[in-house]
Enzyme design. Structure first.
Site, PDB file in Angstrom:
ATOM      1  N   CYS A 131      -2.672  55.223  23.772  1.00  0.00           N
ATOM      2  CA  CYS A 131      -2.140  53.860  23.802  1.00  0.00           C
ATOM      3  C   CYS A 131      -3.226  52.933  23.276  1.00  0.00           C
ATOM      4  O   CYS A 131      -4.308  52.863  23.852  1.00  0.00           O
ATOM      5  CB  CYS A 131      -1.764  53.514  25.250  1.00  0.00           C
ATOM      6  SG  CYS A 131      -1.235  51.807  25.462  1.00  0.00           S
ATOM      7  N   CYS A 182      -4.716  38.485  24.299  1.00  0.00           N
ATOM      8  CA  CYS A 182      -3.312  38.300  23.925  1.00  0.00           C
ATOM      9  C   CYS A 182      -2.956  36.842  24.166  1.00  0.00           C
ATOM     10  O   CYS A 182      -3.462  36.223  25.093  1.00  0.00           O
ATOM     11  CB  CYS A 182      -2.424  39.205  24.782  1.00  0.00           C
ATOM     12  SG  CYS A 182      -0.687  39.225  24.256  1.00  0.00           S
ATOM     13  N   CYS A 192       2.435  36.576  29.487  1.00  0.00           N
ATOM     14  CA  CYS A 192       3.501  37.034  30.372  1.00  0.00           C
ATOM     15  C   CYS A 192       2.961  36.962  31.804  1.00  0.00           C
ATOM     16  O   CYS A 192       1.819  37.361  32.057  1.00  0.00           O
ATOM     17  CB  CYS A 192       3.892  38.475  30.020  1.00  0.00           C
ATOM     18  SG  CYS A 192       4.476  38.656  28.317  1.00  0.00           S
ATOM     19  N   CYS A 244       1.345  40.251  33.442  1.00  0.00           N
ATOM     20  CA  CYS A 244       0.442  41.139  32.697  1.00  0.00           C
ATOM     21  C   CYS A 244      -1.007  40.667  32.759  1.00  0.00           C
ATOM     22  O   CYS A 244      -1.310  39.508  32.458  1.00  0.00           O
ATOM     23  CB  CYS A 244       0.886  41.227  31.238  1.00  0.00           C
ATOM     24  SG  CYS A 244      -0.175  42.287  30.233  1.00  0.00           S
TER      25      CYS A 244
HETATM   26  N1  SAH Z   1       2.792  42.825  23.666  1.00  0.00           N
HETATM   27  C1  SAH Z   1       3.501  44.035  23.370  1.00  0.00           C
HETATM   28  C2  SAH Z   1       2.641  45.264  23.558  1.00  0.00           C
HETATM   29  C3  SAH Z   1       2.189  45.506  24.977  1.00  0.00           C
HETATM   30  S1  SAH Z   1       3.114  46.797  25.621  1.00  0.00           S
HETATM   31  C4  SAH Z   1       4.761  44.092  24.206  1.00  0.00           C
HETATM   32  O1  SAH Z   1       4.944  43.226  25.047  1.00  0.00           O
HETATM   33  O2  SAH Z   1       5.588  44.963  23.988  1.00  0.00           O
HETATM   34  C5  SAH Z   1       2.732  46.731  27.301  1.00  0.00           C
HETATM   35  C6  SAH Z   1       3.927  47.049  28.142  1.00  0.00           C
HETATM   36  O3  SAH Z   1       3.547  46.984  29.527  1.00  0.00           O
HETATM   37  C7  SAH Z   1       5.039  46.038  27.946  1.00  0.00           C
HETATM   38  O4  SAH Z   1       6.273  46.699  27.921  1.00  0.00           O
HETATM   39  C8  SAH Z   1       4.960  45.178  29.195  1.00  0.00           C
HETATM   40  O5  SAH Z   1       6.230  44.675  29.528  1.00  0.00           O
HETATM   41  C9  SAH Z   1       4.444  46.172  30.221  1.00  0.00           C
HETATM   42  N2  SAH Z   1       3.705  45.519  31.297  1.00  0.00           N
HETATM   43  C10 SAH Z   1       2.959  44.404  31.214  1.00  0.00           C
HETATM   44  N3  SAH Z   1       2.458  44.091  32.413  1.00  0.00           N
HETATM   45  C11 SAH Z   1       2.877  45.033  33.277  1.00  0.00           C
HETATM   46  C12 SAH Z   1       2.660  45.267  34.652  1.00  0.00           C
HETATM   47  N4  SAH Z   1       1.930  44.439  35.375  1.00  0.00           N
HETATM   48  N5  SAH Z   1       3.220  46.338  35.222  1.00  0.00           N
HETATM   49  C13 SAH Z   1       3.969  47.192  34.479  1.00  0.00           C
HETATM   50  N6  SAH Z   1       4.189  47.038  33.171  1.00  0.00           N
HETATM   51  C14 SAH Z   1       3.654  45.969  32.567  1.00  0.00           C
END
Ligand code: SAH
Length: 345
Positions: free
Chosen positions: A108, A115, A119, A122
């Site tokens: 990954c 970023c 969100c 995250c």
């Molecule tokens: N910015 C891109 C790439 C990151 S992918 C995107 O959003 O797709 C990272 C993944 O982890 C995303 O699907 C996001 O929704 C998920 N994610 C982010 N924070 C998280 C958390 N605290 N627990 C579980 N999944 C999470």
């Protein structure tokens, strides 16, 4: 311009500019991308004098592994130092993760330093943002981990730090290099690019017929609910996103992968289940469920039972759905936990 992260065409021009033969381009591409060469001394079909000449130039920058941390489930998180990307910049740090699950060995990788999406759930969003990674620094995460482990991944996912579709050009370039028959030659269906839903980039992706898997971090089936947890929805509304995704599934004859972070009190109640079922029936898709891994803003992880009930409701509705769990949670390597805390060296 660097040798790593460059296409064969670009390498041909570069070697011509250096007054060297064009065939050096393919040789260099293979050393870097097929053999993951660490330095010019490994370019054994280059003359000593050419190697010495190339060493003088900043053509082969490398990421440095600062540390790694291993979970008992086999997941290993790597902390990298990225050298300064411009004259006045500082060295920065990014993370990538080695994940072992169901016969797959997945790397990954990160696409940006930090970023800008913010969100609410995250951890990467809490870091300062320092910019886009160049293509070489994207592929070198893969190569550095391969060298370190002496093994090859079966899959690569652009799901680390950053929003890949805010760094579209470099991400696509990196994916093409990883897919290239003269390089690692990883199948296009083994490379997944994930986006929170940056519509113009998705449109370009459709137009250019990129062959890689496309994943969308959906996380909420309702526009207002999604806006509350994902700022990106302001600029890229859900209905327009779904329209674009339908165009993708139609024109490319493929399914979309939706990622759905399960967050109790946000997106798991009966209303959310019904809306998600309706949404998923309107787009050819499969759904990957991820239990929340962080506790930002007082949000909590669903219990096993809550997660299971949610999963079961979608399954009963006939959807293609997986509960992926959270490999790497013990070393802060799971989804949404990448925030530069790797420990051991
Ligand atoms: N910015 C891109 C790439 C990151 S992918 C995107 O959003 O797709 C990272 C993944 O982890 C995303 O699907 C996001 O929704 C998920 N994610 C982010 N924070 C998280 C958390 N605290 N627990 C579980 N999944 C999470």
């Amino acid at each position: 311009m660097t040798l790593n992260g460059a296409s064969i065409n670009e390498l041909e021009r570069l070697f011509q500019d250096l007054g060297e033969a064009k065939f050096r381009a393919l040789q260099a591409f293979r050393w870097i991308n097929r053999h993951q060469a660490d330095n010019f001394d490994e370019f054994s079909d280059f003359s000593k004098s050419l190697r010495e000449r190339l060493k003088e130039l900043p053509l082969l920058p490398k990421l440095k592994i600062l540390g790694s941390e291993k979970d008992k489930d086999g997941t290993e998180k790597y902390l990298f130092e990225v050298p300064p990307l411009s004259e006045r910049a500082q060295p920065r740090q990014i993370e990538a993760v080695w994940i072992v699950a169901d016969n797959r060995r997945t790397i990954c990788i990160s696409s940006q330093i930090g970023c800008t999406l913010n969100c609410t759930f995250c951890a990467t969003g809490t870091l300062p943002f320092y910019g886009n990674l160049p293509a070489w620094a994207i592929v070198d995460q893969v190569y550095a981990i391969m060298r370190h482990r002496s093994e090859r991944p079966t899959n690569i996912v652009f799901m680390g730090m950053g929003e890949p579709f805010h760094n579209y050009q470099n991400v696509i370039k990196a994916a093409r290099i990883l897919h290239h028959p003269e390089g690692m030659h990883l199948g296009a269906s083994h490379i997944t690019i994930s986006t929170a839903g940056v519509i113009p980039s998705i449109e370009k992706y459709i137009h250019d017929k990129e062959p890689f898997n496309l994943a969308i971090s959906l996380n909420h089936p309702d526009p207002a609910g999604r806006l509350a947890i994902m700022d990106v929805t302001k600029k890229h509304p859900l209905d327009k996103l779904l329209k674009t995704l339908r165009q993708y599934t139609r024109e490319r004859d493929r399914k979309i992968t939706f990622e759905y972070v399960m967050i109790p009190d946000q997106n798991m109640d009966r209303d959310a289940v019904q809306k998600l079922i309706k949404l998923a029936r309107s787009v050819r898709c499969k759904i990957n469920l991820i239990p929340l891994n962080t506790t930002l803003g007082g949000m909590r992880r669903p219990s096993m039972q809550e997660a299971d009930e949610f999963y079961q409701a979608l399954l009963d509705a006939g959807l293609t759905v997986f509960n992926r769990g959270s490999p790497g949670r013990n070393v802060n390597a799971a989804c949404g936990m990448l925030a530069l805390q790797a420990g051991g060296h």
